[in-house]
Design a protein around this motif. Structure first.
Motif, PDB file in Angstrom:
ATOM      1  N   GLU A  31       0.825  -1.206   0.000  1.00 38.97           N
ATOM      2  CA  GLU A  31       0.000   0.000   0.000  1.00 38.97           C
ATOM      3  C   GLU A  31       0.866   1.266   0.000  1.00 38.97           C
ATOM      4  N   ILE A  32       1.933   1.249   0.780  1.00 40.40           N
ATOM      5  CA  ILE A  32       2.837   2.395   0.819  1.00 40.40           C
ATOM      6  C   ILE A  32       3.543   2.525  -0.529  1.00 40.40           C
ATOM      7  N   HIS A  33       3.951   1.422  -1.088  1.00 40.12           N
ATOM      8  CA  HIS A  33       4.655   1.414  -2.363  1.00 40.12           C
ATOM      9  C   HIS A  33       3.784   1.989  -3.482  1.00 40.12           C
ATOM     10  N   LYS A  34       2.473   1.794  -3.396  1.00 35.73           N
ATOM     11  CA  LYS A  34       1.553   2.244  -4.435  1.00 35.73           C
ATOM     12  C   LYS A  34       0.930   3.602  -4.147  1.00 35.73           C
ATOM     13  N   LYS A  35       1.103   4.141  -2.941  1.00 38.07           N
ATOM     14  CA  LYS A  35       0.318   5.311  -2.532  1.00 38.07           C
ATOM     15  C   LYS A  35       0.529   6.552  -3.391  1.00 38.07           C
ATOM     16  N   ASP A  36       1.696   6.727  -3.955  1.00 36.81           N
ATOM     17  CA  ASP A  36       1.947   7.907  -4.775  1.00 36.81           C
ATOM     18  C   ASP A  36       1.637   7.688  -6.256  1.00 36.81           C
ATOM     19  N   ALA A  37       1.145   6.511  -6.589  1.00 43.30           N
ATOM     20  CA  ALA A  37       0.848   6.203  -7.987  1.00 43.30           C
ATOM     21  C   ALA A  37      -0.400   6.948  -8.443  1.00 43.30           C
ATOM     22  N   LYS A  38      -0.357   7.373  -9.684  1.00 43.18           N
ATOM     23  CA  LYS A  38      -1.506   8.021 -10.321  1.00 43.18           C
ATOM     24  C   LYS A  38      -2.693   7.050 -10.294  1.00 43.18           C
ATOM     25  N   LYS A  39      -3.907   7.578 -10.241  1.00 43.57           N
ATOM     26  CA  LYS A  39      -5.087   6.729 -10.088  1.00 43.57           C
ATOM     27  C   LYS A  39      -5.878   6.500 -11.366  1.00 43.57           C
ATOM     28  N   SER A  40      -5.728   7.336 -12.361  1.00 41.37           N
ATOM     29  CA  SER A  40      -6.493   7.137 -13.583  1.00 41.37           C
ATOM     30  C   SER A  40      -5.566   7.252 -14.787  1.00 41.37           C
ATOM     31  N   PHE A  41      -5.877   6.444 -15.805  1.00 40.78           N
ATOM     32  CA  PHE A  41      -4.977   6.321 -16.942  1.00 40.78           C
ATOM     33  C   PHE A  41      -5.741   6.302 -18.249  1.00 40.78           C
ATOM     34  N   SER A  42      -4.994   6.478 -19.318  1.00 41.10           N
ATOM     35  CA  SER A  42      -5.540   6.387 -20.662  1.00 41.10           C
ATOM     36  C   SER A  42      -5.120   5.033 -21.240  1.00 41.10           C
ATOM     37  N   PHE A  43      -6.081   4.317 -21.799  1.00 44.48           N
ATOM     38  CA  PHE A  43      -5.839   2.986 -22.341  1.00 44.48           C
ATOM     39  C   PHE A  43      -6.087   2.956 -23.845  1.00 44.48           C
ATOM     40  N   ALA A  44      -5.294   2.147 -24.524  1.00 44.23           N
ATOM     41  CA  ALA A  44      -5.512   1.824 -25.932  1.00 44.23           C
ATOM     42  C   ALA A  44      -5.976   0.375 -25.972  1.00 44.23           C
ATOM     43  N   LEU A  45      -7.067   0.115 -26.690  1.00 41.06           N
ATOM     44  CA  LEU A  45      -7.616  -1.233 -26.799  1.00 41.06           C
ATOM     45  C   LEU A  45      -7.542  -1.703 -28.248  1.00 41.06           C
ATOM     46  N   ILE A  46      -7.043  -2.919 -28.434  1.00 44.29           N
ATOM     47  CA  ILE A  46      -6.965  -3.523 -29.762  1.00 44.29           C
ATOM     48  C   ILE A  46      -7.629  -4.889 -29.689  1.00 44.29           C
ATOM     49  N   THR A  47      -8.679  -5.074 -30.466  1.00 43.45           N
ATOM     50  CA  THR A  47      -9.327  -6.382 -30.560  1.00 43.45           C
ATOM     51  C   THR A  47      -8.853  -7.057 -31.841  1.00 43.45           C
ATOM     52  N   ILE A  48      -8.415  -8.307 -31.707  1.00 40.83           N
ATOM     53  CA  ILE A  48      -7.889  -9.054 -32.839  1.00 40.83           C
ATOM     54  C   ILE A  48      -8.867 -10.183 -33.162  1.00 40.83           C
ATOM     55  N   SER A  49      -9.581 -10.032 -34.278  1.00 45.97           N
ATOM     56  CA  SER A  49     -10.590 -11.010 -34.686  1.00 45.97           C
ATOM     57  C   SER A  49     -10.866 -10.877 -36.179  1.00 45.97           C
ATOM     58  N   THR A  50     -10.456 -11.866 -36.932  1.00 41.88           N
ATOM     59  CA  THR A  50     -10.680 -11.826 -38.375  1.00 41.88           C
ATOM     60  C   THR A  50     -12.164 -11.828 -38.709  1.00 41.88           C
ATOM     61  N   SER A  51     -12.935 -12.693 -38.068  1.00 38.53           N
ATOM     62  CA  SER A  51     -14.364 -12.792 -38.393  1.00 38.53           C
ATOM     63  C   SER A  51     -15.097 -11.490 -38.085  1.00 38.53           C
ATOM     64  N   ARG A  52     -14.792 -10.879 -36.969  1.00 32.19           N
ATOM     65  CA  ARG A  52     -15.444  -9.618 -36.603  1.00 32.19           C
ATOM     66  C   ARG A  52     -14.993  -8.499 -37.553  1.00 32.19           C
ATOM     67  N   TYR A  53     -13.702  -8.500 -37.898  1.00 31.21           N
ATOM     68  CA  TYR A  53     -13.182  -7.483 -38.817  1.00 31.21           C
ATOM     69  C   TYR A  53     -13.834  -7.611 -40.194  1.00 31.21           C
ATOM     70  N   GLU A  54     -13.963  -8.844 -40.689  1.00 28.98           N
ATOM     71  CA  GLU A  54     -14.576  -9.055 -42.003  1.00 28.98           C
ATOM     72  C   GLU A  54     -16.036  -8.602 -42.020  1.00 28.98           C
ATOM     73  N   LYS A  55     -16.714  -8.730 -40.900  1.00 32.53           N
ATOM     74  CA  LYS A  55     -18.120  -8.349 -40.825  1.00 32.53           C
ATOM     75  C   LYS A  55     -18.315  -6.853 -40.593  1.00 32.53           C
ATOM     76  N   TYR A  56     -17.428  -6.215 -39.788  1.00 27.83           N
ATOM     77  CA  TYR A  56     -17.655  -4.826 -39.368  1.00 27.83           C
ATOM     78  C   TYR A  56     -16.606  -3.822 -39.846  1.00 27.83           C
ATOM     79  N   GLY A  57     -15.510  -4.283 -40.391  1.00 31.27           N
ATOM     80  CA  GLY A  57     -14.480  -3.346 -40.841  1.00 31.27           C
ATOM     81  C   GLY A  57     -13.748  -2.708 -39.678  1.00 31.27           C
ATOM     82  N   ASN A  58     -13.570  -1.401 -39.765  1.00 27.55           N
ATOM     83  CA  ASN A  58     -12.792  -0.676 -38.766  1.00 27.55           C
ATOM     84  C   ASN A  58     -13.690   0.303 -38.005  1.00 27.55           C
ATOM     85  N   PRO A  59     -14.443  -0.181 -37.031  1.00 27.98           N
ATOM     86  CA  PRO A  59     -15.343   0.693 -36.279  1.00 27.98           C
ATOM     87  C   PRO A  59     -14.577   1.597 -35.311  1.00 27.98           C
ATOM     88  N   SER A  60     -15.252   2.639 -34.847  1.00 36.18           N
ATOM     89  CA  SER A  60     -14.641   3.567 -33.889  1.00 36.18           C
ATOM     90  C   SER A  60     -14.784   3.101 -32.446  1.00 36.18           C
TER      91      SER A  60
END
Length: 179
Positions: free
Chosen positions: A7-36
């Motif tokens: 808890e002490i080791h983590k106490k000064d850590a930032k609490k919120s972050f920005s994430f990048a998500l990548i879904t890897i699926s050929t079937s979904r890509y073929e059906k939907y393309g590149n959605p936002s």
């Protein structure tokens, strides 16, 4: 001298972050393309990740759906690494099928591996899916000063990884990666 508690080791850590998500699926890509957004492609895992991250006060600043192909995975990964995201999470392509190329594409780029992530993920998954947990090659590492997590494609797997490991440790991981 006494060792610091986690808890002490983590106490000064930032609490919120920005994430990048990548879904890897050929079937979904073929059906939907590149959605936002994940909901535009019926991407249940992407949607679960986005909802869990936002419920924990994090931001999803990047989303990409790509087919199971090394070039496509790497293009999305490099775009995510160049984005404002603190952490990159991929979903899909971590199994043993010939088309599962996420680990072969991403792991060679790890400047540092985070082997404890895959070990802990498989340990925690054992209760849910039993010994078939050995089929996943979930892993994590650091690339260009950002943590990158490669998760299986199932909604339950991403929920477990995010809620039990990644979100609770995000601040600690980002702080160490950036030191």
């Amino acid at each position: 001298m006494k060792e610091p508690t986690p808890e002490i080791h983590k106490k000064d850590a930032k609490k919120s972050f920005s994430f990048a998500l990548i879904t890897i699926s050929t079937s979904r890509y073929e059906k939907y393309g590149n959605p936002s957004f994940p909901y535009e492609a019926e991407d249940l895992s992407g949607r679960a990740m986005k909802e869990l991250l936002e419920a924990a006060s994090n931001n999803v600043s990047f989303y990409r759906l790509v087919p199971d192909g090394k070039d496509e995975i790497l293009d999305a990964l490099f775009a995510a690494l160049d984005s404002s995201a603190d952490i990159v999470v991929t979903s899909g392509g971590t199994g043993l099928a010939p088309k599962d190329l996420t680990i072969e594409s991403v792991a060679p780029l790890f400047e540092k591996e985070i082997p404890g992530f895959g070990e802990l993920f498989r340990f925690k998954s054992l209760e849910e899916i039993g010994t078939s947990v050995i089929l996943t090659r979930a892993s994590a590492g650091v690339i260009k000063g950002k943590a990158v997590f490669c998760l299986p494609g199932s909604p339950n797997a991403v929920k477990l990884a995010l809620s039990k490991i990644i979100i609770p440790e995000a601040g600690h991981i980002v702080r160490h990666v950036r030191e």
